[in-house]
Design an enzyme around this catalytic site. Structure first.
Site, PDB file in Angstrom:
ATOM      1  N   CYS A 179       0.844  -1.187   0.000  1.00 15.18           N
ATOM      2  CA  CYS A 179       0.000   0.000   0.000  1.00 15.18           C
ATOM      3  C   CYS A 179       0.888   1.249   0.000  1.00 15.18           C
ATOM      4  O   CYS A 179       1.804   1.362   0.827  1.00 15.18           O
ATOM      5  CB  CYS A 179      -0.896  -0.006   1.235  1.00 15.18           C
ATOM      6  SG  CYS A 179      -1.859   1.507   1.432  1.00 15.18           S
ATOM      7  N   CYS A 211      -8.922  -4.570  -9.742  1.00 14.15           N
ATOM      8  CA  CYS A 211      -8.484  -3.520 -10.660  1.00 14.15           C
ATOM      9  C   CYS A 211      -7.943  -2.391  -9.790  1.00 14.15           C
ATOM     10  O   CYS A 211      -8.705  -1.663  -9.165  1.00 14.15           O
ATOM     11  CB  CYS A 211      -9.693  -3.077 -11.487  1.00 14.15           C
ATOM     12  SG  CYS A 211      -9.292  -1.860 -12.723  1.00 14.15           S
ATOM     13  N   CYS A 215      -7.507  -0.471   1.876  1.00 13.62           N
ATOM     14  CA  CYS A 215      -6.439  -1.052   2.684  1.00 13.62           C
ATOM     15  C   CYS A 215      -6.936  -1.264   4.111  1.00 13.62           C
ATOM     16  O   CYS A 215      -7.509  -0.369   4.727  1.00 13.62           O
ATOM     17  CB  CYS A 215      -5.236  -0.123   2.686  1.00 13.62           C
ATOM     18  SG  CYS A 215      -3.975  -0.603   3.870  1.00 13.62           S
ATOM     19  N   CYS A 219      -4.765   1.286   6.634  1.00 13.62           N
ATOM     20  CA  CYS A 219      -4.889   2.755   6.652  1.00 13.62           C
ATOM     21  C   CYS A 219      -6.206   3.239   6.055  1.00 13.62           C
ATOM     22  O   CYS A 219      -6.478   4.436   6.055  1.00 13.62           O
ATOM     23  CB  CYS A 219      -3.709   3.406   5.925  1.00 13.62           C
ATOM     24  SG  CYS A 219      -3.758   3.234   4.131  1.00 13.62           S
ATOM     25  N   CYS A 250       0.575   3.167   3.549  1.00 16.52           N
ATOM     26  CA  CYS A 250       1.070   2.703   4.846  1.00 16.52           C
ATOM     27  C   CYS A 250       2.063   1.553   4.770  1.00 16.52           C
ATOM     28  O   CYS A 250       2.535   1.084   5.797  1.00 16.52           O
ATOM     29  CB  CYS A 250      -0.106   2.276   5.714  1.00 16.52           C
ATOM     30  SG  CYS A 250      -0.877   0.752   5.136  1.00 16.52           S
TER      31      CYS A 250
HETATM   32 ZN   LIG Z   1      -2.581   1.243   3.616  1.00 12.25          ZN
END
Ligand SMILES: [Zn+2]
Length: 181
Positions: A95, A166, A143, A146, A98
């Site tokens: 991610c 996607c 995510c 975060c 984070c």
């Molecule tokens: Zn994250």
């Protein structure tokens, strides 16, 4: 009309899982369980159990403009703009907000859509939510650590899952397994 011919063109593009080598098909369970083998040597990564909560202003400072727009304002990057579309090295997709590992290179496939696409995820990486921006409901995923928006989940992906995550490239950070590769 334009949209329809685009969809037609996309439907004609064959899905290819570039990471799969013939005769060595791994089960989704194996792909999900072995994700740590794709980490660069010595890398330390956060876990979804350590949430990262920041204010919108703090996110604005922390993320580059395009990532902020996608991850905190649910924007969508222009198709074909992410360098990660062509990324084929072994490694981890984390991610961009984070650092939580969300996909491995083995989970990626070429969808022909212009966005990095994956047929499964590292277990527990995302939370799902339905959105209604386009009349019909779509499954949006965020995510787990975060809350950053990553993309949408569709059911037209390749075997073995039939799923297509996607993902906006600007929401991801690629960590090559071999930093010299
Ligand atoms: Zn994250």
């Amino acid at each position: 009309m334009k949209r329809r011919s685009l969809l037609k063109a996309l439907a004609a593009v064959p899905f290819v899982a570039h990471a799969a080598s013939p005769g060595k098909e791994k089960s989704v369970k194996e792909l999900q369980e072995n994700w740590k083998t794709f980490l660069p040597a010595g890398a330390t990564v956060p876990s979804p159990a350590e949430p990262l909560k920041l204010s919108k202003d703090e996110w604005r400072k922390r993320l580059p403009g395009p990532s902020f727009n996608v991850m905190r304002e649910e924007g969508t990057e222009r198709a074909g703009t992410s360098p990660l579309n062509d990324e084929k090295r072994a490694g981890i997709y984390a991610c961009a907000g984070c650092g939580l590992p969300v996909f491995t290179s083995e989970m990626k496939f070429e969808s022909g859509t212009g966005w990095p696409s994956f047929f499964t995820t590292i277990p527990g990486a995302f939370d799902m939510k339905k959105d209604f921006y386009l009349i019909y409901p779509r499954t949006e995923y965020h995510c787990k650590r975060c809350g950053g928006h990553h993309g949408h989940l569709f059911d037209d992906g390749p075997p073995p899952t039939g799923q297509r995550y996607c993902n906006n490239g600007v929401a991801l950070k690629f960590l090559p397994k071999d930093a010299k590769a």
